[in-house]
Write an enzyme that holds these catalytic residues in place. Structure first.
Site, PDB file in Angstrom:
ATOM      1  N   GLU A 161     -45.569 -82.109 -36.542  1.00  0.00           N
ATOM      2  CA  GLU A 161     -46.554 -81.630 -37.223  1.00  0.00           C
ATOM      3  C   GLU A 161     -47.542 -80.730 -37.103  1.00  0.00           C
ATOM      4  O   GLU A 161     -47.433 -80.105 -36.095  1.00  0.00           O
ATOM      5  CB  GLU A 161     -48.169 -83.126 -36.825  1.00  0.00           C
ATOM      6  CG  GLU A 161     -47.538 -84.386 -37.505  1.00  0.00           C
ATOM      7  CD  GLU A 161     -48.247 -85.602 -37.523  1.00  0.00           C
ATOM      8  OE1 GLU A 161     -47.661 -86.662 -37.622  1.00  0.00           O
ATOM      9  OE2 GLU A 161     -49.284 -85.670 -36.935  1.00  0.00           O
ATOM     10  N   ILE A 191     -40.347 -79.597 -41.461  1.00  0.00           N
ATOM     11  CA  ILE A 191     -39.198 -80.544 -41.856  1.00  0.00           C
ATOM     12  C   ILE A 191     -38.352 -79.991 -42.377  1.00  0.00           C
ATOM     13  O   ILE A 191     -38.156 -79.548 -43.415  1.00  0.00           O
ATOM     14  CB  ILE A 191     -39.565 -81.911 -41.854  1.00  0.00           C
ATOM     15  CG1 ILE A 191     -41.110 -82.156 -41.517  1.00  0.00           C
ATOM     16  CG2 ILE A 191     -38.652 -82.626 -42.207  1.00  0.00           C
ATOM     17  CD1 ILE A 191     -41.164 -82.452 -40.238  1.00  0.00           C
ATOM     18  N   TRP A 370     -23.987 -52.624 -32.998  1.00  0.00           N
ATOM     19  CA  TRP A 370     -22.039 -51.868 -33.043  1.00  0.00           C
ATOM     20  C   TRP A 370     -21.316 -51.456 -34.358  1.00  0.00           C
ATOM     21  O   TRP A 370     -21.148 -50.480 -34.070  1.00  0.00           O
ATOM     22  CB  TRP A 370     -21.714 -52.752 -32.343  1.00  0.00           C
ATOM     23  CG  TRP A 370     -22.064 -53.680 -31.471  1.00  0.00           C
ATOM     24  CD1 TRP A 370     -22.749 -53.066 -29.945  1.00  0.00           C
ATOM     25  CD2 TRP A 370     -22.201 -54.382 -30.532  1.00  0.00           C
ATOM     26  NE1 TRP A 370     -22.983 -53.838 -29.211  1.00  0.00           N
ATOM     27  CE2 TRP A 370     -22.288 -55.237 -29.316  1.00  0.00           C
ATOM     28  CE3 TRP A 370     -20.872 -55.930 -30.891  1.00  0.00           C
ATOM     29  CZ2 TRP A 370     -22.527 -56.814 -28.664  1.00  0.00           C
ATOM     30  CZ3 TRP A 370     -20.926 -57.267 -30.738  1.00  0.00           C
ATOM     31  CH2 TRP A 370     -21.534 -57.547 -29.399  1.00  0.00           C
ATOM     32  N   GLY A 372     -24.096 -50.195 -36.663  1.00  0.00           N
ATOM     33  CA  GLY A 372     -25.012 -48.715 -36.784  1.00  0.00           C
ATOM     34  C   GLY A 372     -25.259 -49.189 -37.979  1.00  0.00           C
ATOM     35  O   GLY A 372     -25.726 -50.351 -38.062  1.00  0.00           O
ATOM     36  N   GLU A 396     -36.258 -77.776 -32.328  1.00  0.00           N
ATOM     37  CA  GLU A 396     -36.082 -79.056 -31.219  1.00  0.00           C
ATOM     38  C   GLU A 396     -35.877 -78.565 -29.894  1.00  0.00           C
ATOM     39  O   GLU A 396     -35.350 -78.763 -29.265  1.00  0.00           O
ATOM     40  CB  GLU A 396     -34.879 -78.662 -31.580  1.00  0.00           C
ATOM     41  CG  GLU A 396     -34.491 -80.194 -32.871  1.00  0.00           C
ATOM     42  CD  GLU A 396     -33.006 -81.009 -32.639  1.00  0.00           C
ATOM     43  OE1 GLU A 396     -32.734 -81.372 -32.076  1.00  0.00           O
ATOM     44  OE2 GLU A 396     -32.129 -80.671 -33.828  1.00  0.00           O
TER      45      GLU A 396
END
Length: 415
Positions: A161, A191, A370, A372, A396
């Site tokens: 909530e 939710i 990596w 670019g 969670e």
């Protein structure tokens, strides 16, 4: 069980006496088998391949459009049900696959390699909604609700909530008895699955004077009058709906109480421990997805006459990322196996969730660099993995909540 433990102890003592070089040989002689965490049953391996094909062939082509439109394609939801991925642990009598908890974790990981939004939809439905009903519902309730959740109806877990996030039991939603019904008033926030769900597990307090011991879990359907209010516009996992729900005199039959009056807090605590392994699997899959999308590019992209991956600076980054992914994988599947074996797993679940979230952010962020300039564009989908990774440290149980949980276990063990 005791006999097996005794045999194990005998084998170890024999090893100590004879200095036998192979621990595996000692256990083999005792009739026990030592397996790596990378060992899966034939059924689990088949499931992994099946989910991988579905994720690549069916989900993959829709990922960018769903992200741009911030909406889950209904055909993806239908496909998950058709593939049997929405009742993985549910019994065959209730329309499920009757498979292992690790199978659910495998499915979540494989889906996340392609789209973490689809992964978390499957995760919440399986590890939270289905699990509560399988563990705590009466037989009549299971017979009524589990077939629907296995075959066609998406589920949603309604706990958080506005003022009740990390402090999950400070919730203000109330339920009052009225004849053979309970009347619920209040609202829920953040939710997952809420826009598409048709079945909702709602946590409300039936007796505020008892604090969290008044919290009770109710099951309700959308057509009872659940109001889907604001849909959040998010940084990542955009296709996964996250909405505010309002309950104005929502009438729920007495028979729809799950687990008994006042036992909602116990249900939520136990289920969230399992759910954290699911989030760890989602983050693990995300990290692997980003890694596998970009690393091949680093061997085809040439600068100064050689692949950029051959430069020590980048090759070491790739090596460290691979190590981090492997460590997250081991922690996630260790927690899953412990849960299956009936061992304590709350600490391991918190560790796996925390670390996999860290790895997901680091690897997906590194993948952009990596690749670019290409990685910075939305066309390749690399940047989406990074956006999706940020939620891993929040839902969670935030990363700080995981660290607090782990610290409590350490204190209990050593103080």
């Amino acid at each position: 069980m005791f006999r097996n433990a005794a045999r194990s102890l005998t084998a170890v003592r024999a090893l100590q006496r004879t200095h036998q070089p192979s621990l595996a040989r000692a256990f083999s002689a005792s009739g026990l088998t030592l397996n790596s965490l990378d060992t899966f049953t034939e059924e689990e391996q088949m499931l992994r391949e099946s989910v991988r094909r579905f994720a690549t062939d069916v989900v993959g082509p829709k990922v960018r459009d769903m992200d741009e439109q911030e909406q889950m394609d209904p055909q993806i939801i239908k496909g998950l049900f058709d593939q049997g991925l929405m009742g993985i642990e549910t019994s065959a009598d209730h329309g499920g696959a009757e498979s292992s908890f690790t199978s659910a974790i495998i499915a979540i990981e494989e889906l996340a390699k392609v789209d973490p939004s689809v992964s978390v939809m499957c995760d919440v439905h399986n590890t939270l909604v289905n699990t509560i009903l399988r563990k705590y519902a009466t037989k009549d309730q299971q017979d009524k609700w589990l077939p629907l959740l296995s075959e066609s109806k998406l589920g949603s877990f309604c706990l958080s909530e506005t003022g009740s996030g990390s402090d999950a039991f400070a919730l203000q939603t109330r339920a009052k008895k009225d004849g053979d019904h309970w009347v619920i008033n209040g609202s829920k926030m953040w939710i997952t699955n809420s826009a598409e769900a048709e079945i909702f597990l709602i946590f409300a307090n039936t007796d505020p004077s008892k604090g969290y011991k008044g919290i009770t879990c109710f099951i309700a359907t959308k057509d009872m009058g659940i109001q889907i209010a604001k849909k959040e516009q998010k940084l990542g996992i955009r296709a996964s709906s996250t909405c505010t729900l309002n309950f104005d005199d929502l009438r729920i039959p007495e028979e729809n109480i799950i687990g008994g009056i006042g036992r909602g807090y116990k249900l939520a605590i136990e289920i969230l421990n399992e759910g954290r392994i699911g989030i760890a699997a989602q983050m693990l899959g995300l990290a692997i997805g980003a890694f596998e999308k970009v690393v091949p590019y680093t061997y085809t992209r040439h600068q100064f006459g050689q692949p950029i991956a051959s430069f020590q600076g980048l090759s070491f980054q790739l090596a460290r990322a691979a190590i981090s992914i492997e460590s997250a994988k081991l922690m996630t599947y260790n927690a899953a196996r412990r849960k299956e074996e009936g061992k304590e797993f709350a600490k391991e679940a918190a560790m796996a969730k925390y670390w996999a979230s860290v790895v997901a952010q680091e690897v997906s962020g590194g993948a952009i660099e990596w690749a670019g300039g290409v990685g910075f564009t939305r066309e390749t989908g690399v940047e989406k993995f990074w956006r999706d990774s940020k939620i891993g440290a929040i839902y969670e149980g935030t990363s700080n909540i995981q660290l607090q949980t782990i610290a409590k276990f350490i204190q209990k063990e050593y103080s």
